[in-house]
Write a protein that holds these residues in place. Structure first.
Motif, short mmCIF file in Angstrom:
data_model
loop_
_atom_site.label_atom_id
_atom_site.label_comp_id
_atom_site.label_asym_id
_atom_site.label_seq_id
_atom_site.Cartn_x
_atom_site.Cartn_y
_atom_site.Cartn_z
N ASP A 40 32.64 -22.22 -4.65
CA ASP A 40 32.20 -23.07 -5.76
C ASP A 40 30.89 -22.50 -6.29
O ASP A 40 30.39 -21.47 -5.79
N TYR A 160 41.68 -27.36 -23.53
CA TYR A 160 42.23 -27.68 -22.20
C TYR A 160 43.75 -27.56 -22.22
O TYR A 160 44.35 -26.97 -21.31
N PHE A 193 43.85 -38.15 -11.50
CA PHE A 193 43.38 -38.34 -10.12
C PHE A 193 41.87 -38.51 -10.14
O PHE A 193 41.18 -37.87 -10.95
N SER A 195 38.08 -37.90 -9.62
CA SER A 195 37.22 -36.74 -9.35
C SER A 195 36.01 -36.83 -10.27
O SER A 195 35.94 -37.73 -11.11
N1 LIG Z 1 41.39 -34.86 -11.66
C1 LIG Z 1 42.45 -34.89 -12.46
O1 LIG Z 1 42.93 -35.95 -12.86
C2 LIG Z 1 43.11 -33.59 -12.84
C3 LIG Z 1 44.31 -33.67 -13.57
C4 LIG Z 1 44.96 -32.50 -13.92
C5 LIG Z 1 44.45 -31.28 -13.54
N2 LIG Z 1 43.27 -31.23 -12.85
C6 LIG Z 1 42.78 -29.91 -12.47
O2 LIG Z 1 42.46 -29.91 -11.09
C7 LIG Z 1 41.41 -28.97 -10.84
C8 LIG Z 1 40.29 -29.66 -10.06
O3 LIG Z 1 39.74 -30.67 -10.87
P1 LIG Z 1 38.92 -31.93 -10.33
O4 LIG Z 1 39.48 -33.10 -11.00
O5 LIG Z 1 38.79 -31.91 -8.86
O6 LIG Z 1 37.52 -31.63 -11.04
P2 LIG Z 1 36.03 -31.57 -10.47
O7 LIG Z 1 35.18 -31.40 -11.67
O8 LIG Z 1 35.78 -32.71 -9.56
O9 LIG Z 1 36.05 -30.23 -9.61
C9 LIG Z 1 36.10 -28.95 -10.19
C10 LIG Z 1 35.29 -28.02 -9.32
O10 LIG Z 1 35.36 -26.70 -9.91
C11 LIG Z 1 34.07 -26.14 -9.81
N3 LIG Z 1 33.88 -25.11 -10.82
C12 LIG Z 1 33.77 -25.26 -12.15
N4 LIG Z 1 33.54 -24.09 -12.74
C13 LIG Z 1 33.51 -23.16 -11.75
C14 LIG Z 1 33.28 -21.76 -11.73
N5 LIG Z 1 33.05 -21.07 -12.86
N6 LIG Z 1 33.29 -21.13 -10.54
C15 LIG Z 1 33.52 -21.82 -9.39
N7 LIG Z 1 33.73 -23.14 -9.36
C16 LIG Z 1 33.73 -23.80 -10.53
C17 LIG Z 1 33.12 -27.32 -10.03
O11 LIG Z 1 31.80 -27.01 -9.56
C18 LIG Z 1 33.82 -28.41 -9.26
O12 LIG Z 1 33.38 -28.47 -7.90
C19 LIG Z 1 40.98 -28.46 -12.22
O13 LIG Z 1 41.62 -27.21 -12.47
C20 LIG Z 1 41.50 -29.51 -13.16
O14 LIG Z 1 41.73 -29.01 -14.46
C21 LIG Z 1 42.59 -32.36 -12.49
#
Ligand SMILES: NC(=O)c1ccc[n+]([C@@H]2O[C@H](COP(=O)([O-])OP(=O)(O)OC[C@H]3O[C@@H](n4cnc5c(N)ncnc54)[C@H](O)[C@@H]3O)[C@@H](O)[C@H]2O)c1
Length: 254
Positions: A40, A160, A193, A195
């Motif tokens: 991260d 996105y 979800f 987050s």
């Molecule tokens: N939470 C949801 O509802 C949801 C739904 C669909 C898809 N997603 C996808 O799931 C994945 C995780 O999302 P999340 O909801 O846990 O979000 P989040 O923001 O809680 O976590 C994302 C993590 O990625 C890290 N990050 C961002 N840019 C980075 C970089 N350049 N290098 C390294 N780390 C980096 C952030 O520091 C963070 O810890 C993402 O790809 C998101 O698009 C999430």
């Protein structure tokens, strides 16, 4: 009977492992016996995930790595191979959300979203595939989204949408051509979800609309992504590649 989900002796790499889904999936992989390299933007933010992995009796290696930067990735992958001596599973989870329509988005924001959500998968995969090819086995899991296959009337998420659509088809292409090397490439497409990314959406006005549109009438619980991740990470999915599994309460079924 053999436990098809067993990951004992395997090493997984999870990007964005400090965040909600990344931390959850890191723990799920460790729960099946994998050691986990946690990537991260800051090592400090990975401390909770590291403790959770270690409390399960598995080894964790937290590393600072911007997954949009090829030189940082090269250094991280070298550290992982030096520390664990192998690398079996890559979860390309790091990502950013970005609201805005094509009329509103600045070019720099478009590039940022594409770099972190798509280019990172290209760069991370490029860095680990040689080690996977050497062992003739590997599992790559990309984080897509319902936004990769659907537009949304609830909000304009055009960068996105484009980035996650690219993840879905990059998964197909990589899955097809890496199959002869024993490497599978699949994706998970979550809906909503909890987050950091989505915490602003957990308000009555948005949730009411979401719940009306979602056949199961609710967002996902954090551990409801574990099954898809463990399936793709393990022998359970040995004849599955190039697929996106939507874990979405039925959102993309209608
Ligand atoms: N939470 C949801 O509802 C949801 C739904 C669909 C898809 N997603 C996808 O799931 C994945 C995780 O999302 P999340 O909801 O846990 O979000 P989040 O923001 O809680 O976590 C994302 C993590 O990625 C890290 N990050 C961002 N840019 C980075 C970089 N350049 N290098 C390294 N780390 C980096 C952030 O520091 C963070 O810890 C993402 O790809 C998101 O698009 C999430």
């Amino acid at each position: 009977m053999r436990n098809l989900l067993d990951l004992s002796g395997k090493v997984a790499v999870v990007t964005g492992a400090a965040g909600g889904i990344g931390a959850q999936l890191s723990q799920a992989l460790a729960g099946q016996g994998a050691d986990v390299a946690l990537l991260d933007l800051s090592v400090d933010e990975l401390d909770t995930t590291r403790q959770q992995i270690e409390s399960q009796g598995r080894r964790a290696l937290p590393l600072r790595c911007d997954v949009a930067c090829e030189t940082e990735i090269a250094a991280a992958v070298a550290s992982i191979l030096e520390y664990f001596g192998r690398l079996d599973i890559l979860v390309n989870n790091a990502g950013v959300a970005s609201a805005g329509s094509v009329e509103e988005l600045a070019e720099a924001e478009w590039d940022r979203v594409m770099d972190i959500n798509v280019k990172s998968i290209f760069l991370m995969s490029k860095a680990v595939i040689p080690a996977m090819k050497e062992r003739q086995q590997g599992r790559i899991i990309n984080m897509a989204s319902i936004c990769g296959v659907n537009g949304s009337k609830l909000a304009a998420l055009h960068a996105y949408n484009a980035s996650k659509g690219a993840v879905v088809n990059l998964t197909r292409g990589m899955g097809a051509t890496l199959a002869p090397y024993g490497i599978t490439v699949n994706a998970i497409g979550p809906s909503l979800f909890p987050s950091v990314m989505t915490r602003g959406l957990y308000q009555d006005s948005f949730l009411e609309q979401y719940n009306t549109l979602c056949p199961m009438g609710r967002p996902g619980n954090p551990d409801e992504l574990n099954g898809a991740a463990l399936y793709f990470a393990s022998d359970a999915s040995s004849y599955t590649t190039g697929q996106t599994l939507y874990v979405d309460g039925g959102w993309t079924a209608i």
